[in-house]
Design a protein around this motif. Structure first.
Motif, short mmCIF file in Angstrom:
data_model
loop_
_atom_site.label_atom_id
_atom_site.label_comp_id
_atom_site.label_asym_id
_atom_site.label_seq_id
_atom_site.Cartn_x
_atom_site.Cartn_y
_atom_site.Cartn_z
N ILE A 134 96.20 53.21 77.85
CA ILE A 134 96.18 54.13 76.73
C ILE A 134 94.91 53.97 75.88
O ILE A 134 94.26 54.59 75.45
CB ILE A 134 97.27 54.17 75.90
N MET A 135 94.61 52.75 75.50
CA MET A 135 93.62 52.12 75.03
C MET A 135 92.12 52.20 75.73
O MET A 135 91.17 52.89 75.09
CB MET A 135 93.51 50.52 74.53
N VAL A 136 92.21 52.21 76.73
CA VAL A 136 91.05 52.64 77.74
C VAL A 136 90.58 53.84 77.65
O VAL A 136 89.45 54.47 77.28
CB VAL A 136 91.13 52.20 79.18
N ALA A 137 91.83 54.88 77.60
CA ALA A 137 91.34 56.30 77.59
C ALA A 137 90.89 56.65 76.21
O ALA A 137 90.21 57.53 75.88
CB ALA A 137 92.88 56.91 77.82
N ALA A 138 91.30 55.79 75.34
CA ALA A 138 90.88 56.27 73.85
C ALA A 138 89.55 55.72 73.74
O ALA A 138 88.54 56.54 72.91
CB ALA A 138 91.82 55.65 72.89
N MET A 139 89.11 54.64 74.30
CA MET A 139 87.78 53.99 74.24
C MET A 139 86.78 55.10 75.08
O MET A 139 85.78 55.26 74.50
CB MET A 139 87.71 52.60 74.69
N VAL A 140 87.11 55.48 76.06
CA VAL A 140 86.30 56.40 76.91
C VAL A 140 85.89 57.54 76.15
O VAL A 140 85.11 58.15 76.24
CB VAL A 140 86.99 56.66 78.35
N ASP A 141 87.00 57.97 75.35
CA ASP A 141 86.73 59.25 74.68
C ASP A 141 85.95 59.29 73.50
O ASP A 141 85.44 60.33 72.88
CB ASP A 141 88.20 59.84 74.14
N ILE A 142 85.30 58.21 72.95
CA ILE A 142 84.70 57.86 71.79
C ILE A 142 83.17 58.15 72.20
O ILE A 142 82.69 57.68 73.47
CB ILE A 142 84.60 56.19 71.47
N PRO A 143 82.43 59.17 71.42
CA PRO A 143 81.13 59.70 71.79
C PRO A 143 80.14 58.45 71.92
O PRO A 143 80.05 57.66 71.04
CB PRO A 143 80.74 60.52 70.68
N GLU A 144 79.60 58.41 73.28
CA GLU A 144 78.53 57.17 73.15
C GLU A 144 77.40 57.40 72.25
O GLU A 144 76.86 56.22 71.89
CB GLU A 144 77.91 57.25 74.60
N GLU A 145 77.19 58.45 71.81
CA GLU A 145 75.94 58.46 70.62
C GLU A 145 76.41 57.65 69.29
O GLU A 145 75.19 57.07 68.68
CB GLU A 145 75.80 59.97 70.23
N PHE A 146 77.44 57.52 68.97
CA PHE A 146 77.83 56.30 68.08
C PHE A 146 77.37 55.08 68.29
O PHE A 146 76.78 54.26 67.41
CB PHE A 146 79.40 56.56 67.69
#
Length: 308
Positions: A190-202
């Motif tokens: 679940i944490m992996v899925a949440a991290m992947v969803d964070i925009p790379e631009e940040f």
């Protein structure tokens, strides 16, 4: 011309209403089996449990109304409160460690290549599909005083054997380890899925400002995962305080009630008492405790929808 337009508009509205009605009817039809099952196996038993909690009832005699007596018996029982306190201690021993380890593992997964990340995700998820009973037996063998793997390993460092599940000082800790192991898989994914969803631009913008990994984690990753962490915190709390299989199989609640967690306490009372009103009242009070603490966690962390 306007009359023709009005007729077309009315026909279109009528067609849309029919389509909407048909879709709504189909939705209710598809939900009906689940709703019926929910009513039979969840809603009705819940109302029946509330009703029986005010009764002096057993399998051998009809119920007799006793008012709040079952609840007062539970609230005046120090063993019940000891089990609740033990459950909170168990939560503190498992949930924070599990969340930290899962976060570190998820950070590792998103930082490596795709093939290696797949291997890591499969390996961490394997304990999740293992039965709690089987895991209990495995760890009982590991903790065995005379022939267990753990004491054999510690003997290489001149550490005397420890009765991991036979000593009240160690027993709860010994149960916490397999609980963390069993829960880490789903938590990590679940944490992996949440991290992947964070925009790379940040992260790119933070790197341009010279931010290191700790700063990115503290100011980007954790704030963006706030709702996910809140969800995992609440579900982890509920699952840990209701842990049943591990203490039942590994220790039976002993030694000296040191692993007698709330669900096991209620189960043992239900199994040994011919009147079940006390057990049902205790289960309902545990439900109140779980709901209250979950609400407090929501209040303190103040979950909000993130805006990019």
């Amino acid at each position: 011309m306007s009359t023709t337009t009005e007729l077309i508009s009315k026909a279109e509205v009528k067609r849309l209403n029919k389509s909407k009605y048909r879709d709504t009817r189909l939705a209710f039809l598809m939900l009906a089996p689940v709703t019926i099952m929910l009513g039979i196996f969840v809603i009705y038993p819940a109302f029946q449990a509330v009703y029986l909690s005010f009764q002096d009832w057993s399998f051998y005699k009809p119920p007799e109304f006793v008012g709040w007596r079952n609840f007062t018996n539970v609230l005046s029982d120090p063993l019940f409160f000891a089990a609740i306190r033990r459950g909170f201690v168990f939560v503190l021993m498992t949930v924070p460690i599990m969340l930290v380890l899962a976060f570190l593992f998820a950070s590792l997964v998103v930082s490596v290549g795709k093939k290696f990340a797949t291997t890591l995700k499969v390996s961490i998820y394997i304990p999740t599909i293992i039965s709690g009973v089987i895991a209990s037996i495995i760890f009982v063998l590991i903790y065995d005083y005379s022939g267990g793997l753990l004491n054999a390993t510690l003997a290489n460092f001149d550490v005397a054997p420890i009765a991991w599940i036979g000593d009240p000082k160690w027993a709860l800790f010994a149960i916490a380890i397999p609980a963390i192991w069993l829960g880490m898989g789903l938590t990590s994914l679940i944490m992996v899925a949440a991290m992947v969803d964070i925009p790379e631009e940040f992260y790119e913008a933070a790197a341009m400002e010279g931010a290191n990994w700790w700063q990115k984690t503290l100011y980007i990753t954790i704030p963006q995962m706030k709702n996910v962490i809140l969800y995992l915190l609440i579900t982890g709390f509920v699952a840990s305080i209701q842990q049943f299989e591990l203490p039942l199989v590994m220790t039976g609640g002993g030694p000296l009630d040191s692993t007698n967690l709330p669900n096991l306490f209620i189960f043992n009372h239900f199994r040994n008492d011919i009147t079940v009103g006390y057990s049902i009242a205790a289960a309902l009070l545990l439900f109140v405790v779980l709901g209250t603490v979950s609400a407090l966690i929501f209040k303190v962390l103040n979950s909000e929808k993130l805006v990019d």
